[in-house]
Design a protein around this motif. Structure first.
Motif, short mmCIF file in Angstrom:
data_model
loop_
_atom_site.label_atom_id
_atom_site.label_comp_id
_atom_site.label_asym_id
_atom_site.label_seq_id
_atom_site.Cartn_x
_atom_site.Cartn_y
_atom_site.Cartn_z
N VAL A 71 44.61 -38.20 -28.51
CA VAL A 71 43.80 -39.34 -28.83
C VAL A 71 42.18 -39.10 -29.08
N GLY A 72 41.55 -38.21 -28.47
CA GLY A 72 40.43 -37.51 -28.96
C GLY A 72 40.35 -36.88 -30.32
N MET A 73 41.53 -36.50 -30.71
CA MET A 73 41.40 -35.66 -32.17
C MET A 73 41.46 -36.66 -33.15
N VAL A 74 42.36 -38.01 -32.90
CA VAL A 74 42.35 -39.03 -33.72
C VAL A 74 41.13 -39.44 -33.96
N VAL A 75 40.38 -39.84 -32.89
CA VAL A 75 39.35 -40.73 -32.97
C VAL A 75 38.16 -39.51 -33.77
N GLY A 76 38.25 -38.28 -33.32
CA GLY A 76 37.19 -37.56 -34.11
C GLY A 76 37.44 -37.14 -35.67
N VAL A 77 38.90 -37.22 -35.94
CA VAL A 77 39.29 -37.28 -37.45
C VAL A 77 38.79 -38.35 -38.13
N THR A 78 38.88 -39.60 -37.41
CA THR A 78 38.41 -40.73 -38.16
C THR A 78 37.04 -40.87 -38.12
N VAL A 79 36.41 -40.75 -37.47
CA VAL A 79 34.69 -40.78 -37.39
C VAL A 79 34.17 -39.63 -38.41
N ILE A 80 34.79 -38.43 -38.47
CA ILE A 80 34.30 -37.19 -39.38
C ILE A 80 34.63 -37.55 -40.67
N LEU A 81 35.91 -38.10 -40.85
CA LEU A 81 36.16 -38.60 -42.35
C LEU A 81 35.26 -39.48 -43.01
N VAL A 82 34.97 -40.56 -42.04
CA VAL A 82 34.28 -41.70 -42.72
C VAL A 82 32.89 -41.05 -42.70
N ALA A 83 32.33 -40.18 -41.99
CA ALA A 83 30.81 -39.87 -41.83
C ALA A 83 30.70 -38.84 -43.14
N LEU A 84 31.72 -37.99 -43.53
CA LEU A 84 31.66 -37.09 -44.72
C LEU A 84 31.58 -38.04 -46.11
N THR A 85 32.38 -39.22 -46.03
CA THR A 85 32.62 -39.89 -47.13
C THR A 85 31.57 -40.79 -47.51
N PHE A 86 30.87 -41.66 -46.24
CA PHE A 86 29.93 -42.54 -46.62
C PHE A 86 28.48 -42.36 -46.02
N LEU A 87 28.11 -41.35 -45.44
CA LEU A 87 26.88 -41.03 -44.77
C LEU A 87 26.02 -41.21 -46.12
N PRO A 88 26.07 -40.53 -47.26
CA PRO A 88 24.92 -40.52 -48.38
C PRO A 88 24.40 -42.10 -48.61
N VAL A 89 25.55 -42.81 -48.57
CA VAL A 89 25.24 -44.37 -49.02
C VAL A 89 24.59 -45.19 -47.90
N LEU A 90 25.09 -44.77 -46.72
CA LEU A 90 24.44 -45.31 -45.48
C LEU A 90 23.08 -44.95 -45.42
N ALA A 91 22.89 -43.82 -45.73
CA ALA A 91 21.52 -43.30 -45.34
C ALA A 91 20.40 -43.81 -46.31
N LEU A 92 21.03 -44.22 -47.51
CA LEU A 92 20.21 -45.13 -48.56
C LEU A 92 19.90 -46.59 -48.05
N GLY A 93 20.88 -47.15 -47.34
CA GLY A 93 20.83 -48.54 -46.82
C GLY A 93 20.41 -48.76 -45.63
N PRO A 94 21.23 -48.79 -44.57
CA PRO A 94 20.65 -49.45 -43.25
C PRO A 94 20.03 -48.27 -42.44
N LEU A 95 20.74 -47.00 -42.57
CA LEU A 95 19.74 -46.00 -41.83
C LEU A 95 18.36 -45.94 -42.33
N ALA A 96 18.02 -45.94 -43.62
CA ALA A 96 16.68 -45.87 -44.09
C ALA A 96 15.80 -47.07 -43.63
N GLU A 97 16.45 -48.41 -43.91
CA GLU A 97 15.67 -49.41 -43.33
C GLU A 97 15.44 -49.34 -41.75
N GLY A 98 16.20 -48.83 -41.12
CA GLY A 98 16.07 -49.07 -39.56
C GLY A 98 15.06 -47.96 -39.18
N LEU A 99 15.15 -46.62 -39.97
CA LEU A 99 14.06 -45.70 -39.59
C LEU A 99 12.77 -45.92 -40.04
N GLN A 100 12.69 -46.88 -41.18
CA GLN A 100 11.39 -47.36 -41.64
C GLN A 100 10.74 -48.12 -40.71
#
Length: 561
Positions: A532-561
């Motif tokens: 169960v923990g590995m499935v959750v981890g793989v899900t989150v890690i795959l998504v993070a590696l794929t989408f973190l750059p575009v998220l950093a330009l949008g909601p993350l940058a807005e929130g940190l600002q």
């Protein structure tokens, strides 16, 4: 004192929802199992009714299909649905109970037909001002039933792929579709529609009523078959609202307790299908493991959204103890935030608050929920087959770690299986990122946006994430009813729905042909907390590696600002 009372009410609401879903898991999962595995020759009224339908449409109920034939049936049925729905939308003015409304313009009709056929229910229009009663009930609501049934049917086929051995037969699409609509979706929707009517939801054939307000002004009030459409809209994780403001409208969602019922509806079947999976593969523990992985992601996500919205930064939110902009005061922040988290964790797309008004981090979590693939618990059917694909990827990674051929439920995960699983996962990121980049590159698209900068990027990112994942909710903030967005988002909906379905069916066919491998001392147990923990981890890690750059330009940058 008021803040404490509100927080306590929110906790009670969430705990009660978890309890309701836990109580539903076994009986509803077992009922779906019995429905999809019932023998054809068993004497019962259900088989009698089904025989009449099969004879009417020319279906041979005892003929099972290979994965390719099943896929062709899904595509053919969906193509016919798009054509008929498009035609009805264009010819709306000729239909009875059209409320005097004109036919829907071609680009919008195309977008809407694709949207409802793919279980997305994206709406680039105002429901009460665009669609008459006939189109709402005979077209959109019908697609709410059958598109949901298609998703469940595909999930059942993938489970059959794990459960069967040395065969290329995976069932009959027309039989699965008929049974799911007749014995799962219609009865539950009918019962829930009655509950919603008792709560104050509208159910009539009234078109437009002119009312005089307390200030002496006039207001046009639209009636319709709202409660019946609301029930299947949520049960089938569809989400298209009868009214423009969706479940924030008192005719759709009159009270706080109907708000609870609605959230429960779009979570009930997705969270119960893992039980069906466990029954079909002959190991209920496997179903519990998948449900646990779904539950962990869902609880963490809902907690973060509620936290970001309840303890928002900013002078005004802190003064009123929460971010209340865009919220219905009937529900408050905790209930609205849980609704938003649930609707983006599933493919429902229904809303009872304005997602564009969420805090940067709260809105970012809603986007992330969809980027996770909507597998916690996901749309009806789509959530289960999405999570099973992630389970296949997980056992493959686990196999690489220990140098052993990966296996899941006795089936070897070889080159063909992992290629299909990998392509499945890559469909949504490709559609989302390509569509977003292409839209930003067209200057006229930027001119239609009400916001610029990070929030403007988040609005457009949300739209393509929603369309590619067949969710249907929106941040709004820009003009979506344009030829470009109607076409681009429509294509994302089509490819985002049917490419994963084809890949999931192909995976089922590959698994079903295998001879099961007996478990040994080196077999990775897939029913324990480590898995169960590995499935959750793989899900989150795959998504993070794929989408973190575009998220950093949008909601993350807005929130940190």
């Amino acid at each position: 004192m008021a803040e404490t009372s509100t927080s306590a009410a929110g906790v009670i609401f969430i705990v009660a929802m978890i309890a309701a879903l836990a109580a539903t898991y076994r009986p509803l999962g077992d009922y779906i199992y019995r429905t999809v595995t019932r023998e054809h020759d068993r004497p019962c009224f259900q088989n009698t009714i089904e025989r009449g339908i099969y004879r009417l449409v020319g279906v041979k109920r005892d003929t099972e299909q290979r994965w390719g034939g099943y896929a062709r049936s899904v595509l053919a049925f969906s193509a016919v649905s798009v054509v008929f729905l498009y035609g009805f939308l264009r010819l709306q003015s000729l239909l009875p109970y059209s409320n005097g409304l004109e036919g829907v313009p071609a680009p919008l009709a195309w977008n809407t037909a694709v949207s409802f056929t793919t279980n997305t229910n994206w709406q680039a229009y105002s429901g009460e001002a665009t669609m008459g009663i006939a189109v709402q009930a005979a077209c959109l609501a019908v697609q709410n039933f059958v598109s949901a049934a298609v998703g469940i049917a595909v999930a059942i086929v993938l489970v059959r792929g794990f459960a069967r051995k040395l065969t290329d037969k995976l069932g009959n699409f027309w039989v699965d579709l008929t049974r799911i609509v007749l014995w799962v979706l219609i009865p539950i929707s009918a019962a829930c529609a009655i509950v919603l009517i008792a709560g104050g939801a509208v159910q009539n054939l009234s078109d437009f009523t002119t009312a005089t307000t307390a200030t002496g002004d006039t207001q046009i009030i639209t009636g319709g078959l709202v409660a019946s459409q609301e029930a299947i809209k949520d049960l089938g994780t569809n989400g298209g609202g009868y009214y423009n403001v969706n479940a924030a409208h008192p005719f759709e969602n009159p009270t706080s307790w109907t708000n609870f019922i609605i959230i429960y509806l779009f979570l009930a079947i997705p969270f119960s299908l893992p039980r069906t999976f466990g029954r079909m593969v002959g190991d209920k523990r496997q179903g519990l493991a998948i449900a646990a992985a779904m539950g962990v992601i869902a609880i963490v996500s809902a907690g973060l959204v509620v936290g970001f919205e309840s303890f928002a930064d900013g002078t005004v939110p802190q003064a009123v103890t929460a971010a209340m902009e865009g919220r219905d005061v009937r529900f408050g922040v905790p209930d609205s935030a849980l609704f938003a988290a649930g609707t983006t964790l599933t493919s429902t797309g229904s809303v009872d608050s304005f997602h564009d008004s969420y805090t940067a981090f709260g809105g970012g979590m809603l986007i992330l929920n969809m980027m996770l693939g909507e597998v916690a618990p996901g749309g009806v059917g789509a959530g289960l087959y999405g999570m099973l694909v992630l389970a296949v990827i997980t056992v493959f990674i686990a196999g690489l770690m220990v140098g052993r051929t990966p296996e899941y439920l006795g089936k070897k995960i070889g080159a063909r299986e992992i290629k299909l699983a990998g392509m499945y996962f890559l469909v949504t990121p490709a559609l989302l990122l390509i569509g977003l980049a292409a839209s930003i590159a067209v200057p006229s698209n930027l001119e239609s946006m009400a916001n610029s900068g990070q929030h403007g990027l988040s609005e457009m990112m949300y739209a393509f994430t929603s369309a590619s994942n067949n969710n249907g909710s929106a941040f709004a903030g820009f003009g979506a009813d344009t030829p470009w967005f109607n076409t681009a988002l429509g294509l994302c909906m089509l490819f985002g729905r049917f490419l994963p379905i084809i890949l999931a069916l192909a995976l089922a066919g590959s698994l079903a042909r295998q001879r099961p491998t007996p478990a040994s001392g080196g077999t990775f147990p897939t029913h324990q907390p480590l898995f169960v923990g590995m499935v959750v981890g793989v899900t989150v890690i795959l998504v993070a590696l794929t989408f973190l750059p575009v998220l950093a330009l949008g909601p993350l940058a807005e929130g940190l600002q």
